[in-house]
Scaffold this active site. Sequence first.
Site, PDB file in Angstrom:
ATOM      1  N   ILE A  16     -97.088  47.024  29.133  1.00 16.70           N
ATOM      2  CA  ILE A  16     -96.388  46.935  30.419  1.00 16.70           C
ATOM      3  C   ILE A  16     -96.914  48.018  31.372  1.00 16.70           C
ATOM      4  O   ILE A  16     -97.154  47.765  32.551  1.00 16.70           O
ATOM      5  CB  ILE A  16     -94.861  47.036  30.212  1.00 16.70           C
ATOM      6  N   ASP A  35    -100.808  59.306  28.413  1.00 19.16           N
ATOM      7  CA  ASP A  35    -100.633  58.459  27.220  1.00 19.16           C
ATOM      8  C   ASP A  35    -101.290  59.178  26.049  1.00 19.16           C
ATOM      9  O   ASP A  35    -102.347  59.795  26.209  1.00 19.16           O
ATOM     10  CB  ASP A  35    -101.304  57.096  27.459  1.00 19.16           C
ATOM     11  N   GLY A  40    -101.365  52.810  22.776  1.00 16.41           N
ATOM     12  CA  GLY A  40    -102.034  52.283  23.966  1.00 16.41           C
ATOM     13  C   GLY A  40    -103.545  52.197  23.763  1.00 16.41           C
ATOM     14  O   GLY A  40    -104.077  52.585  22.724  1.00 16.41           O
ATOM     15  N   ALA A  78     -92.224  54.136  25.117  1.00 12.02           N
ATOM     16  CA  ALA A  78     -91.307  54.060  23.971  1.00 12.02           C
ATOM     17  C   ALA A  78     -91.896  53.209  22.851  1.00 12.02           C
ATOM     18  O   ALA A  78     -92.714  52.328  23.095  1.00 12.02           O
ATOM     19  CB  ALA A  78     -89.976  53.450  24.416  1.00 12.02           C
ATOM     20  N   TYR A 144     -83.198  51.251  18.032  1.00 10.86           N
ATOM     21  CA  TYR A 144     -83.994  51.023  19.244  1.00 10.86           C
ATOM     22  C   TYR A 144     -83.070  50.857  20.458  1.00 10.86           C
ATOM     23  O   TYR A 144     -83.192  51.568  21.461  1.00 10.86           O
ATOM     24  CB  TYR A 144     -84.878  49.787  19.056  1.00 10.86           C
ATOM     25  N   HIS A 192     -94.957  39.761  18.250  1.00 14.82           N
ATOM     26  CA  HIS A 192     -94.314  38.915  19.250  1.00 14.82           C
ATOM     27  C   HIS A 192     -94.769  37.465  19.176  1.00 14.82           C
ATOM     28  O   HIS A 192     -95.931  37.176  18.882  1.00 14.82           O
ATOM     29  CB  HIS A 192     -94.559  39.485  20.656  1.00 14.82           C
ATOM     30  N   LEU A 193     -93.833  36.595  19.499  1.00 17.47           N
ATOM     31  CA  LEU A 193     -94.044  35.167  19.297  1.00 17.47           C
ATOM     32  C   LEU A 193     -95.264  34.622  20.055  1.00 17.47           C
ATOM     33  O   LEU A 193     -96.120  33.956  19.458  1.00 17.47           O
ATOM     34  CB  LEU A 193     -92.772  34.411  19.728  1.00 17.47           C
TER      35      LEU A 193
HETATM   36  N1  UDP Z   1     -90.297  34.615  16.284  1.00 13.58           N
HETATM   37  C1  UDP Z   1     -90.637  33.696  15.317  1.00 13.58           C
HETATM   38  N2  UDP Z   1     -91.782  33.914  14.599  1.00 13.58           N
HETATM   39  C2  UDP Z   1     -92.591  34.993  14.806  1.00 13.58           C
HETATM   40  C3  UDP Z   1     -92.231  35.933  15.819  1.00 13.58           C
HETATM   41  C4  UDP Z   1     -91.072  35.702  16.528  1.00 13.58           C
HETATM   42  O1  UDP Z   1     -89.941  32.711  15.083  1.00 13.58           O
HETATM   43  O2  UDP Z   1     -93.608  35.142  14.100  1.00 13.58           O
HETATM   44  C5  UDP Z   1     -89.064  34.389  17.083  1.00 13.58           C
HETATM   45  C6  UDP Z   1     -88.045  35.506  16.962  1.00 13.58           C
HETATM   46  O3  UDP Z   1     -87.157  35.260  15.891  1.00 13.58           O
HETATM   47  C7  UDP Z   1     -87.338  35.425  18.323  1.00 13.58           C
HETATM   48  C8  UDP Z   1     -88.433  34.905  19.266  1.00 13.58           C
HETATM   49  O4  UDP Z   1     -89.433  34.347  18.430  1.00 13.58           O
HETATM   50  O5  UDP Z   1     -86.304  34.469  18.283  1.00 13.58           O
HETATM   51  C9  UDP Z   1     -89.046  36.002  20.115  1.00 13.58           C
HETATM   52  O6  UDP Z   1     -89.413  37.063  19.250  1.00 13.58           O
HETATM   53  P1  UDP Z   1     -90.328  38.276  19.737  1.00 13.58           P
HETATM   54  O7  UDP Z   1     -90.623  39.116  18.527  1.00 13.58           O
HETATM   55  O8  UDP Z   1     -91.492  37.745  20.503  1.00 13.58           O
HETATM   56  O9  UDP Z   1     -89.429  39.045  20.775  1.00 13.58           O
HETATM   57  P2  UDP Z   1     -87.976  39.722  20.604  1.00 13.58           P
HETATM   58  O10 UDP Z   1     -87.001  38.644  20.953  1.00 13.58           O
HETATM   59  O11 UDP Z   1     -87.860  40.205  19.207  1.00 13.58           O
HETATM   60  O12 UDP Z   1     -87.994  40.818  21.616  1.00 13.58           O
END
Ligand code: UDP
Length: 333
Positions: A16, A35, A40, A78, A144, A192-193
């Site tokens: 970000i 940083d 980073g 953070a 967190y 992240h998803l």
């Molecule tokens: N998620 C998932 N599989 C993964 C990573 C994330 O199903 O491999 C889901 C997670 O349970 C949440 C959504 O995707 O419902 C977004 O998760 P992410 O980790 O991207 O962001 P967060 O919501 O934790 O900040």
Amino acid sequence: MGVKEHILVVGGAGYIGSHMCKHLHAAGYTPVVLDNLERGHRQAVQWGPFVHGNMDDIEVLHDVFTRYPIAAVMHFAAFAYVGESVQDPGRYYRNNVAAPIVLLQQMANHGLNRFIFSSTCAIYGEPAAVPMDEAHPIVPINPYGRGKFMVEQILDDFRAGHGIESMCLRYFNAAGADPDRLIGEDHRPETHLIPLALEVALGKREALTIYGDDYPTADGTCIRDYIHIEDLARAHLLALEKMKADAVLSHKYNLGNGSGYSVKEVLDTARSITGQAIPARIGPRRPGDPARLVGSGALARRELGWKPQYPDLRSIIETAWNWHKNNPNGFGE
Ligand code: UDP
């Protein structure tokens, strides 16, 4: 034009923070990045001077505050993994709470008085209602979220005690990448998803695991409010302008689109954009995941004049894909 105003961007080499620097530069500021490169990437620092150091190093801060005419401090440094914060709370409280206190104290000692803080929807805990607005009860459920809320409260005290004006921007799910493809999301490890789905599309991973499909949502998977990183950066610029004009109305704003997408919808959109199958298997729920997190950005719209430019999931994933496709190894370190 006279001397450009300098903004200290703590954590400006991260996801970000680096997008913020690009926006600050485009708006006529000089972003000075501080940083420690623990999370980073040096290559993400492209729009101003770079200082390698910790945000709680008093000598480094003294040097930065005397060398550059810093008009405001933005803080993005953070740690941000909920699970890690549960396993190693001391590390989180040290980096996310203790270190910013030192930074704030040094700001006070040097007469600096504007601070913009990356806060999070994780401070609210389990949603009592959606979309969540700023009046939602604050009951964080992990270190967190608790640490972020502690800093919000500390900021109120520093406003009262030292006149440091601050704004806390509570993000929902930051996603997407710079439309010019210069920078993007590169977390190590990635959790992240959206980036994980795109790594599967690139053949870097075999499959994605969906964390639970038995939630009380239409398709059984969790719903999140994805916010484009560009829109987050714009909200910070608007907050900065309010502070400079002495026109601060509120100190805490939710940054969400007010609409949510399920994990399955994210995957289907990623499949359509990439043209790849992106295999996914159903796994157990991830502890601490609420079924639905959707944020109301109404206050930010009203008071900051914030208007998200990328409210739809498709454009968010498209910009992320453009970055991942061109940078399959991220910043490549
Ligand atoms: N998620 C998932 N599989 C993964 C990573 C994330 O199903 O491999 C889901 C997670 O349970 C949440 C959504 O995707 O419902 C977004 O998760 P992410 O980790 O991207 O962001 P967060 O919501 O934790 O900040």
